[in-house]
Design a protein around this motif. Structure first.
Motif, PDB file in Angstrom:
ATOM      1  N   TRP A 140      11.321   7.445  -4.080  1.00 46.92           N
ATOM      2  CA  TRP A 140      10.297   6.251  -4.334  1.00 46.92           C
ATOM      3  C   TRP A 140      11.301   5.515  -4.318  1.00 46.92           C
ATOM      4  N   LYS A 141      12.378   5.726  -4.931  1.00 50.16           N
ATOM      5  CA  LYS A 141      13.458   4.252  -4.905  1.00 50.16           C
ATOM      6  C   LYS A 141      13.860   3.550  -3.304  1.00 50.16           C
ATOM      7  N   LYS A 142      13.656   4.454  -2.364  1.00 50.87           N
ATOM      8  CA  LYS A 142      13.707   5.028  -1.210  1.00 50.87           C
ATOM      9  C   LYS A 142      12.918   3.323  -0.233  1.00 50.87           C
ATOM     10  N   VAL A 143      11.263   4.228  -0.697  1.00 42.73           N
ATOM     11  CA  VAL A 143      10.314   3.302  -0.083  1.00 42.73           C
ATOM     12  C   VAL A 143      10.276   1.882  -0.710  1.00 42.73           C
ATOM     13  N   LEU A 144      10.837   1.824  -2.223  1.00 42.88           N
ATOM     14  CA  LEU A 144      11.173   0.195  -2.525  1.00 42.88           C
ATOM     15  C   LEU A 144      12.227  -0.301  -2.251  1.00 42.88           C
ATOM     16  N   PRO A 184       0.490  -1.050  -0.214  1.00 41.16           N
ATOM     17  CA  PRO A 184       0.035  -0.549   0.060  1.00 41.16           C
ATOM     18  C   PRO A 184       0.575   1.237   0.276  1.00 41.16           C
ATOM     19  N   GLU A 185       2.091   1.320   1.055  1.00 39.32           N
ATOM     20  CA  GLU A 185       2.594   2.164   0.608  1.00 39.32           C
ATOM     21  C   GLU A 185       3.247   2.636  -0.899  1.00 39.32           C
ATOM     22  N   GLU A 186       3.804   1.757  -1.125  1.00 41.77           N
ATOM     23  CA  GLU A 186       4.597   1.840  -2.478  1.00 41.77           C
ATOM     24  C   GLU A 186       3.500   2.378  -3.506  1.00 41.77           C
ATOM     25  N   GLU A 187       2.263   1.544  -3.448  1.00 40.20           N
ATOM     26  CA  GLU A 187       1.679   1.421  -4.423  1.00 40.20           C
ATOM     27  C   GLU A 187       0.844   3.254  -3.732  1.00 40.20           C
ATOM     28  N   GLU A 188       0.864   4.065  -2.909  1.00 44.41           N
ATOM     29  CA  GLU A 188       0.169   5.098  -2.459  1.00 44.41           C
ATOM     30  C   GLU A 188       1.238   6.016  -3.235  1.00 44.41           C
ATOM     31  N   ILE A 189       2.418   6.243  -3.316  1.00 43.77           N
ATOM     32  CA  ILE A 189       3.435   6.828  -3.770  1.00 43.77           C
ATOM     33  C   ILE A 189       3.207   6.895  -5.449  1.00 43.77           C
ATOM     34  N   ALA A 190       3.303   5.558  -6.298  1.00 39.57           N
ATOM     35  CA  ALA A 190       3.071   5.157  -7.301  1.00 39.57           C
ATOM     36  C   ALA A 190       1.762   6.015  -8.188  1.00 39.57           C
ATOM     37  N   THR A 191       1.200   6.573  -7.148  1.00 40.39           N
ATOM     38  CA  THR A 191       0.228   7.179  -7.539  1.00 40.39           C
ATOM     39  C   THR A 191      -0.565   8.490  -7.784  1.00 40.39           C
ATOM     40  N   GLN A 249      13.269  -1.546 -10.884  1.00 40.89           N
ATOM     41  CA  GLN A 249      14.542  -1.224 -10.998  1.00 40.89           C
ATOM     42  C   GLN A 249      14.903   0.041 -11.602  1.00 40.89           C
ATOM     43  N   LYS A 250      14.056   0.185 -12.877  1.00 40.23           N
ATOM     44  CA  LYS A 250      14.154   1.515 -13.456  1.00 40.23           C
ATOM     45  C   LYS A 250      13.221   2.421 -14.313  1.00 40.23           C
ATOM     46  N   LEU A 251      12.498   2.968 -13.749  1.00 44.15           N
ATOM     47  CA  LEU A 251      11.895   4.016 -13.685  1.00 44.15           C
ATOM     48  C   LEU A 251      11.235   3.819 -15.549  1.00 44.15           C
ATOM     49  N   GLU A 252      11.967   3.835 -16.117  1.00 44.97           N
ATOM     50  CA  GLU A 252      11.084   3.626 -17.519  1.00 44.97           C
ATOM     51  C   GLU A 252      10.700   2.611 -17.816  1.00 44.97           C
ATOM     52  N   LEU A 253      11.049   1.517 -17.010  1.00 43.26           N
ATOM     53  CA  LEU A 253      10.295   0.626 -17.219  1.00 43.26           C
ATOM     54  C   LEU A 253       9.142   0.317 -16.937  1.00 43.26           C
ATOM     55  N   CYS A 254       8.589   1.489 -15.659  1.00 41.53           N
ATOM     56  CA  CYS A 254       7.521   1.424 -15.146  1.00 41.53           C
ATOM     57  C   CYS A 254       5.956   2.087 -15.850  1.00 41.53           C
ATOM     58  N   ASP A 255       4.996   1.434 -15.401  1.00 41.00           N
ATOM     59  CA  ASP A 255       4.284   1.813 -16.837  1.00 41.00           C
ATOM     60  C   ASP A 255       2.579   2.273 -15.642  1.00 41.00           C
ATOM     61  N   PHE A 256       2.486   3.078 -15.382  1.00 43.32           N
ATOM     62  CA  PHE A 256       1.745   3.485 -14.553  1.00 43.32           C
ATOM     63  C   PHE A 256      -0.077   3.809 -15.245  1.00 43.32           C
ATOM     64  N   THR A 257      -0.272   3.254 -16.361  1.00 45.94           N
ATOM     65  CA  THR A 257      -0.971   4.056 -17.685  1.00 45.94           C
ATOM     66  C   THR A 257      -2.409   2.732 -16.610  1.00 45.94           C
ATOM     67  N   PRO A 258      -1.850   1.932 -15.772  1.00 48.16           N
ATOM     68  CA  PRO A 258      -2.746   0.938 -15.278  1.00 48.16           C
ATOM     69  C   PRO A 258      -3.768   2.296 -14.178  1.00 48.16           C
ATOM     70  N   ILE A 259      -3.011   2.736 -13.585  1.00 46.38           N
ATOM     71  CA  ILE A 259      -3.264   3.505 -12.043  1.00 46.38           C
ATOM     72  C   ILE A 259      -3.791   4.821 -12.838  1.00 46.38           C
ATOM     73  N   PHE A 260      -3.708   5.510 -13.734  1.00 47.94           N
ATOM     74  CA  PHE A 260      -4.082   6.603 -14.204  1.00 47.94           C
ATOM     75  C   PHE A 260      -4.819   6.612 -14.736  1.00 47.94           C
ATOM     76  N   ASP A 261      -5.745   5.165 -15.317  1.00 51.14           N
ATOM     77  CA  ASP A 261      -7.511   5.036 -15.340  1.00 51.14           C
ATOM     78  C   ASP A 261      -7.988   4.964 -15.040  1.00 51.14           C
ATOM     79  N   TRP A 262      -7.815   4.199 -13.198  1.00 54.26           N
ATOM     80  CA  TRP A 262      -8.248   3.976 -12.864  1.00 54.26           C
ATOM     81  C   TRP A 262      -8.714   5.370 -11.967  1.00 54.26           C
ATOM     82  N   HIS A 263      -7.556   6.273 -12.165  1.00 52.19           N
ATOM     83  CA  HIS A 263      -7.878   7.511 -11.623  1.00 52.19           C
ATOM     84  C   HIS A 263      -8.278   8.639 -12.088  1.00 52.19           C
ATOM     85  N   ALA A 264      -8.599   8.216 -13.294  1.00 53.26           N
ATOM     86  CA  ALA A 264      -9.174   9.275 -13.977  1.00 53.26           C
ATOM     87  C   ALA A 264     -10.925   8.234 -13.849  1.00 53.26           C
ATOM     88  N   ALA A 265     -11.353   7.140 -13.406  1.00 54.38           N
ATOM     89  CA  ALA A 265     -12.592   6.499 -13.423  1.00 54.38           C
ATOM     90  C   ALA A 265     -13.095   6.825 -12.548  1.00 54.38           C
TER      91      ALA A 265
END
Length: 525
Positions: free
Chosen positions: A43-47, A12-19, A54-70
């Motif tokens: 964020w890395k400190k929390v992870l 939950p903590e990691e996800e909150e920051i990702a959100t 390990q790499k921010l470039e490999l993160c796809d936040f779209t599902p969270i973004f879409d959830w938030h938009a909904a």
DNA sequence: CGTATGGACTCAGAAACGTACTC
DNA sequence: CGAGTACGTTTCTGAGTCCATAC
């Protein structure tokens, strides 16, 4: 969310920051490298070091973004009643925190965790602003007052103080800048706040009787041989005539902005024979751009202050705000750089406001806005152009063009009818009389005039913020007195909040004049 | 004395929210 | 009359000013 194309589970903590990061996808911040870098570091400190991510470039936040938009859409789709009920429930739950014995509380909610959003190119943008706990909060209450119950079970307040020399009710350390505090203060409508507001304007008003001699004095000092005295004179001139802020020193971990004393040589350029070109970022990274014709001595002085200095060097190298304010104190008790801003803003409002007797109510309120605008321009209060501005302008223009065509048609028809011929443009079964056409013509003319005026006002004010000067700089007694003299209901110019904030100014005499410093002006310093 | 730091307050625009207006 | 929009109001919290105190 997805990592390297695959779904990944977060605590939950990691996800909150990702959100926090995900929801900012479409903002300007998301494109700024500093923002992204600071976020990733925190964020890395929390992870933790061994996390799958390990790499921010490999993160796809779209599902969270879409959830938030909904979620946002769901909230929007709620009926008006549901929204109202929800709001009432929230207000009821919070009511016990919104008041102290004497008055209302301004900000009784603690700032929720989030990503720091500095203004301009702030080096700390994107950093994680952590959650605040009762252990962070210092309370300030009466000695005999019962200590408010800590709302979080198992937690306790950091400290309880009894300091009646300050106005704050509580504070916590800002998690971004731990040496700084976030205070809980009384509400704007509080009589305590009103009292200090009134004192602020009284002090500014007191300048009225001193301003001529102050201006004379610093004008004389333009020719001073002593560099510090000369710099003080020129700086005071800029603060007085251009309403510049004092300009305290800033740290490297803040946005690079300046005020008068912290101007760098590149912020002012000379334009012969006697103009100064200002271009710098002021408070909130708002650009100050102005070309000013100044007197010859000021021009020469700035030339001298710039001489031999490289870019990045202080224009007023012998000066800082405390030296400047110490000097101002010699002119008048309590005089500081900011008093000039209040004085000149209020002075401008009063001198700009015309005595528009006989005008309509609309004309009078338009006159008030016009004067307000002059003050906002003086103080450089800006706002970003609204997203739909140009589209709105186009629509208005199209509408005006449409009305103009209609006007021409009405005019031709009127001509025909007057000559006893049938109208060309009217499709009505019974042709309109000349009288009817004339009336319609006049109405159309009035609509065109109003819309044309609205259009130009809208364009005129697209980058000007009127609110800041109204709330903080223009003595409300000027407004109240003017409204009384012109029989304008005060509610036409002050909304509910301002009415409450300026309660102390409401029973001013109609003949009140800010610039006639009778009230308290003759007190000895 | 000058300068650095702590502390407390005012001032600032953007975003969120609510409402009136328009079509 | 309902939906969409424009605009005013409120909330939020960051960014200044300026004073007191310590060294």
């Amino acid at each position: 969310m997805l990592y390297n194309g695959r779904p990944i589970d977060l605590t939950p903590e990691e996800e909150e920051i990702a959100t926090m990061f995900a929801v900012m996808k479409d903002t300007d911040y998301a494109t700024k490298p500093v923002f992204v870098k600071n976020f990733w570091e925190d964020w890395k400190k929390v992870l933790g070091p061994k996390h799958v991510i390990q790499k921010l470039e490999l993160c796809d936040f779209t599902p969270i973004f879409d959830w938030h938009a909904a979620e946002k859409e769901k909230k929007k789709q709620m009926s008006a009643e549901e929204k109202k009920q929800l709001k009432e429930e929230k207000a009821k739950a919070e009511e016990r925190y919104a008041w102290v014995l004497i008055d209302g509380v301004g900000n009784f909610r603690v700032e929720p965790p989030g990503l720091f959003r500095g203004r301009g190119e702030h080096p700390k943008m994107g950093k994680l602003k952590r959650r605040i706990f009762p252990e962070d909060i210092v309370l300030n209450i009466g000695k005999e007052a019962p200590v408010p119950e800590c709302p979080l079970p198992g937690h306790k307040w950091k400290e309880v103080r009894h300091d009646n020399t300050v106005t704050w009710l509580a504070f916590w350390n800002d998690p971004i800048n731990v040496k700084e505090f976030k205070y809980v203060f009384l509400h704007q409508s509080s009589s305590l706040k009103g009292k200090s507001d009134e004192e602020k304007y009284d002090k500014a008003r007191k300048l009225t009787s001193k301003i001529d001699s102050i201006r004379e004095s610093y004008t004389k000092d333009f020719k001073e041989k002593d560099v510090e005295a000369r710099q003080i004179a020129v700086a005071t001139y800029l603060i007085d005539r251009l309403a510049l802020r004092a300009g305290n020193e800033k740290d490297d971990d803040e946005a690079d902005t300046v005020g008068c004393c912290s101007l760098k040589v590149e912020h002012v350029s000379l334009s012969p024979p006697n103009s100064l070109e200002f271009d710098f970022l002021g408070k909130d990274s708002i650009r100050y751009q102005n070309s000013v014709v100044v007197n010859e001595e000021v021009y020469d002085a700035i030339h001298d202050f710039k001489k031999g200095k490289k870019e990045g060097v202080d224009l007023f190298d012998r000066l800082d705000t405390s030296k400047l304010n110490a000097h101002l104190k010699k002119y008048m008790q309590g005089l500081t750089a900011k008093v000039f801003r209040t004085y000149n803003a209020s002075y401008t409002l009063e001198t700009q406001l015309k005595e528009t007797l006989g005008a309509t109510l609309n004309e009078k309120t338009a006159e008030y806005s016009r004067a307000n605008k002059e003050v906002a321009i003086l103080c450089n209060h800006q706002r970003t152009v609204s997203k739909g501005h140009s589209a709105q302008m186009e629509r208005l223009e199209a509408k005006i063009a449409e009305l103009k065509t209609l006007r021409e048609e009405l005019a031709t028809d009127l001509g025909k009818v007057k000559k006893g011929k049938p109208p060309v443009h009217s499709t009505a079964k019974r042709p309109p009389t000349a009288e009817q056409l004339e009336k319609k013509l006049a109405q159309t003319d009035a609509r065109i005039a109003k819309m044309t005026l609205d259009l130009s006002v809208k364009e005129d004010l697209k980058t000007v913020a009127l609110g800041t000067s109204k709330i903080n700089y223009m003595d409300p007694r000027i407004t109240v007195a003017w409204c009384k003299r012109h029989e304008i209901p005060i509610e036409k110019v002050f909304n509910k909040s301002l009415l409450a904030k300026f309660a102390w100014a409401m029973n001013v005499e109609p003949n009140f004049r800010f610039c006639e410093a009778d009230g308290g002006a003759d007190e000895d310093p």
